[in-house]
Motif scaffolding. Structure first.
Motif, mmCIF file in Angstrom:
data_model
loop_
_atom_site.group_PDB
_atom_site.id
_atom_site.type_symbol
_atom_site.label_atom_id
_atom_site.label_comp_id
_atom_site.label_asym_id
_atom_site.label_seq_id
_atom_site.Cartn_x
_atom_site.Cartn_y
_atom_site.Cartn_z
ATOM 1 N N PRO A 205 73.667 48.302 57.818
ATOM 2 C CA PRO A 205 72.432 47.860 57.207
ATOM 3 C C PRO A 205 72.636 47.739 55.734
ATOM 4 O O PRO A 205 73.295 48.361 54.939
ATOM 5 C CB PRO A 205 71.635 49.200 57.419
ATOM 6 C CG PRO A 205 72.424 50.395 57.910
ATOM 7 C CD PRO A 205 73.551 49.768 58.278
ATOM 8 N N HIS A 206 71.534 47.037 55.216
ATOM 9 C CA HIS A 206 71.629 46.863 53.668
ATOM 10 C C HIS A 206 71.182 47.968 52.824
ATOM 11 O O HIS A 206 70.088 48.742 53.027
ATOM 12 C CB HIS A 206 70.622 45.654 53.520
ATOM 13 C CG HIS A 206 70.749 45.258 52.003
ATOM 14 N ND1 HIS A 206 69.734 45.227 50.927
ATOM 15 C CD2 HIS A 206 71.725 44.621 51.343
ATOM 16 C CE1 HIS A 206 70.056 44.833 49.917
ATOM 17 N NE2 HIS A 206 71.375 44.616 49.839
ATOM 18 N N ASN A 207 72.217 48.786 52.187
ATOM 19 C CA ASN A 207 72.155 50.091 51.454
ATOM 20 C C ASN A 207 71.450 49.990 50.135
ATOM 21 O O ASN A 207 71.499 50.922 49.483
ATOM 22 C CB ASN A 207 73.336 50.494 51.564
ATOM 23 C CG ASN A 207 74.198 50.044 50.786
ATOM 24 O OD1 ASN A 207 74.138 49.112 50.104
ATOM 25 N ND2 ASN A 207 75.686 50.556 51.261
ATOM 26 N N GLU A 209 68.541 47.448 47.297
ATOM 27 C CA GLU A 209 67.612 46.408 47.129
ATOM 28 C C GLU A 209 67.993 45.319 46.495
ATOM 29 O O GLU A 209 68.752 45.424 45.401
ATOM 30 C CB GLU A 209 66.425 47.168 46.531
ATOM 31 C CG GLU A 209 65.053 45.991 46.272
ATOM 32 C CD GLU A 209 64.821 45.552 47.659
ATOM 33 O OE1 GLU A 209 65.240 44.846 48.216
ATOM 34 O OE2 GLU A 209 63.767 46.083 48.292
ATOM 35 N N ASP A 210 67.852 44.105 46.759
ATOM 36 C CA ASP A 210 68.373 43.014 46.079
ATOM 37 C C ASP A 210 67.084 42.512 45.087
ATOM 38 O O ASP A 210 65.926 42.435 45.667
ATOM 39 C CB ASP A 210 68.636 41.892 47.109
ATOM 40 C CG ASP A 210 69.992 42.107 47.501
ATOM 41 O OD1 ASP A 210 70.869 43.000 47.153
ATOM 42 O OD2 ASP A 210 70.436 41.525 48.676
ATOM 43 N N ILE A 211 67.652 42.120 44.181
ATOM 44 C CA ILE A 211 66.499 41.665 42.911
ATOM 45 C C ILE A 211 66.973 40.425 42.726
ATOM 46 O O ILE A 211 68.087 40.108 41.739
ATOM 47 C CB ILE A 211 66.192 42.250 41.890
ATOM 48 C CG1 ILE A 211 66.180 43.998 42.338
ATOM 49 C CG2 ILE A 211 65.084 42.085 41.144
ATOM 50 C CD1 ILE A 211 66.223 44.883 41.242
ATOM 51 N N PRO A 284 72.764 34.085 42.557
ATOM 52 C CA PRO A 284 72.609 35.375 41.377
ATOM 53 C C PRO A 284 71.429 36.150 41.925
ATOM 54 O O PRO A 284 70.280 35.697 42.204
ATOM 55 C CB PRO A 284 72.154 34.574 40.224
ATOM 56 C CG PRO A 284 72.374 33.121 40.490
ATOM 57 C CD PRO A 284 72.236 32.851 42.057
ATOM 58 N N HIS A 285 71.706 37.453 41.785
ATOM 59 C CA HIS A 285 70.846 38.449 42.072
ATOM 60 C C HIS A 285 71.370 39.808 41.748
ATOM 61 O O HIS A 285 72.754 40.025 41.686
ATOM 62 C CB HIS A 285 70.527 38.425 43.523
ATOM 63 C CG HIS A 285 71.330 38.994 44.346
ATOM 64 N ND1 HIS A 285 72.589 38.301 45.112
ATOM 65 C CD2 HIS A 285 71.355 40.289 45.119
ATOM 66 C CE1 HIS A 285 73.322 39.082 45.851
ATOM 67 N NE2 HIS A 285 72.480 40.294 45.918
ATOM 68 N N LEU A 286 70.726 40.788 41.579
ATOM 69 C CA LEU A 286 71.093 42.412 41.456
ATOM 70 C C LEU A 286 71.084 43.099 42.572
ATOM 71 O O LEU A 286 69.994 43.085 43.290
ATOM 72 C CB LEU A 286 70.538 43.039 40.396
ATOM 73 C CG LEU A 286 70.819 44.328 40.052
ATOM 74 C CD1 LEU A 286 72.298 44.556 39.532
ATOM 75 C CD2 LEU A 286 69.905 45.169 39.254
ATOM 76 N N HIS A 287 72.102 43.515 43.135
ATOM 77 C CA HIS A 287 72.005 44.641 44.274
ATOM 78 C C HIS A 287 72.011 45.750 43.585
ATOM 79 O O HIS A 287 72.989 46.415 42.770
ATOM 80 C CB HIS A 287 73.150 44.574 45.157
ATOM 81 C CG HIS A 287 73.334 45.569 46.147
ATOM 82 N ND1 HIS A 287 72.936 45.500 47.544
ATOM 83 C CD2 HIS A 287 73.612 46.836 46.150
ATOM 84 C CE1 HIS A 287 72.961 46.601 47.946
ATOM 85 N NE2 HIS A 287 73.447 47.503 47.417
ATOM 86 N N TRP A 288 70.787 46.770 44.059
ATOM 87 C CA TRP A 288 70.733 47.952 42.948
ATOM 88 C C TRP A 288 70.704 48.952 44.195
ATOM 89 O O TRP A 288 69.759 48.803 45.098
ATOM 90 C CB TRP A 288 69.410 48.169 42.313
ATOM 91 C CG TRP A 288 68.899 49.253 41.792
ATOM 92 C CD1 TRP A 288 69.801 50.165 41.107
ATOM 93 C CD2 TRP A 288 67.592 49.764 41.241
ATOM 94 N NE1 TRP A 288 69.081 51.160 40.527
ATOM 95 C CE2 TRP A 288 67.719 50.926 40.442
ATOM 96 C CE3 TRP A 288 66.312 48.974 41.599
ATOM 97 C CZ2 TRP A 288 66.947 51.402 40.238
ATOM 98 C CZ3 TRP A 288 65.013 49.795 41.149
ATOM 99 C CH2 TRP A 288 65.490 51.089 40.399
ATOM 100 N N VAL A 326 71.231 36.793 48.413
ATOM 101 C CA VAL A 326 71.623 38.259 48.851
ATOM 102 C C VAL A 326 73.098 38.458 48.981
ATOM 103 O O VAL A 326 73.753 37.414 48.892
ATOM 104 C CB VAL A 326 70.755 38.032 50.298
ATOM 105 C CG1 VAL A 326 69.247 38.298 50.211
ATOM 106 C CG2 VAL A 326 71.282 37.260 51.253
ATOM 107 N N GLY A 327 73.391 39.670 49.165
ATOM 108 C CA GLY A 327 74.618 40.006 49.369
ATOM 109 C C GLY A 327 74.767 41.484 49.945
ATOM 110 O O GLY A 327 73.863 42.238 50.110
ATOM 111 N N ALA A 328 75.998 41.916 50.210
ATOM 112 C CA ALA A 328 76.226 43.294 50.581
ATOM 113 C C ALA A 328 77.209 43.999 50.171
ATOM 114 O O ALA A 328 78.388 43.226 49.992
ATOM 115 C CB ALA A 328 75.839 43.350 51.969
HETATM 116 ZN ZN LIG Z 1 72.162 43.619 48.355
#
Ligand SMILES: [Zn+2]
Length: 331
Positions: A205-207, A209-211, A284-288, A326-328
């Motif tokens: 699961p995506h652990n 939040e993507d912003i 481009p996004h931030l994975h927080w 999105v990314g992980a």
């Molecule tokens: Zn992410």
């Protein structure tokens, strides 16, 4: 008989007294979904509370002086409590319980050990973990980012080991304070915890939040801490791990640029990097991400914690948000 009971102690009334008002109170910190049975008696240990997967529970242990330490355990994870300085005079201890996004729904025991000098007492409470309805996210990514070749697999495993080792050494003191900062005021995708199907294959699961935010948007530290690790990893790309003490970490991934280095002391709102699409990201996004004593929790739960300070969101609001990627960090 009240605890601690010491029939021989004539001059230790303070120590005896501290416990009289001790009780535990839990509150949930995100979309309020607290089911609270009447607290019949803290000493009977039958208080009953609940929170959803990915949320944070705030545990207050009001004490009457004399308490030297409080610690707890929930689902095998150790919890560190700290003196509650939100009031003019210390009113006890407080701790944060992270409910991992994959914690089994149902009733689990929370044990809290209160230490008073040489003596201690353990209390047991029941916490109900409620199932969160996470999204199912279907992604199509380059084949070599989903089906790893031998070399990439070895690289990923080494990176996992590096992170695991880093997370195993919690700073013994609380480094954060006041309120929390949203690292980027971008478009939340709301996919924390989502079940991921990549190229038709079910994955972890995506652990976080993507912003979504434009390339180069400054990324702010959510609170005071120490830069424990800066990385350039296969999945998470360029990333920063901040250690906020007592087993609380925040992570910032897929950065275009990292602006801090290992060991740096950072303040809430300080810019630690720039939004990018490094690692496995479709744009481009931030994975927080946030880990609390090993539990993967929704980072936005931090913004609703009842610890308000004077800090404000430092990151500028982007004018436009091109297709949020999105990314992980995990396959
Ligand atoms: Zn992410």
């Amino acid at each position: 008989m009240r605890w601690p009971y010491d029939p021989n102690a004539r001059c230790r009334t303070t120590e005896r007294r501290f416990w009289l008002g001790a009780m535990i109170f839990l509150a949930v910190a995100l979309p309020i979904d607290l089911v609270e049975d009447p607290l019949q008696s803290a000493q009977a240990g039958d208080a009953h509370y609940s929170g959803k997967q990915g949320q944070i529970l705030v545990v207050n242990v009001p004490t009457d002086g004399g308490v030297t330490g409080v610690e707890g355990t929930f689902l095998g994870r150790s919890l560190s409590f700290f003196p509650d300085t939100r009031f003019e005079e210390p009113k006890g201890f407080v701790g944060l319980i992270g409910i991992d996004l994959q914690d089994e729904p149902g009733i689990h025991e929370l044990t809290v050990k209160v230490q008073a000098g040489e003596q201690n007492q353990t209390f047991t409470y029941r916490v109900q973990v409620l199932k969160e309805k996470f999204h199912v996210e279907r992604l199509t990514l380059p084949k070599n980012k989903v089906d790893l070749d031998e070399k990439s697999l070895a690289r990923w495993q080494a990176e996992q080991a590096q992170v695991k080792e880093m997370l195993a050494n919690d700073s013994p003191t609380k480094l954060w304070q006041g309120g929390f900062v949203e690292p980027v005021a971008g478009k939340r995708t709301g996919i924390f915890g989502s079940v991921r199907v990549m190229n038709g294959q079910a994955r972890n699961p995506h652990n976080g939040e993507d912003i979504g935010a434009p390339l180069g948007t400054p990324v702010a530290a959510t609170n005071d801490g120490v830069v424990r690790l800066t990385v350039d990893h296969f999945f998470s790309g360029k990333g920063v791990f901040l250690d906020h003490g007592l087993g609380f970490y925040s992570m910032y991934f897929h950065l275009d640029e990292v602006l801090v280095k290992d060991g740096d002391v950072v303040k809430a709102g300080q810019i630690v990097g720039k939004v990018g699409a490094s690692g496995r990201a479709t744009g481009p996004h931030l994975h927080w991400g946030v880990k609390l004593n090993g539990a993967r929790v929704n980072p936005y739960a931090l913004l609703d914690l009842p610890f308000k300070g004077s800090v404000q969101s430092a990151a500028p609001v982007p004018v436009t948000v091109p297709g949020s990627g999105v990314g992980a960090p995990d396959p």
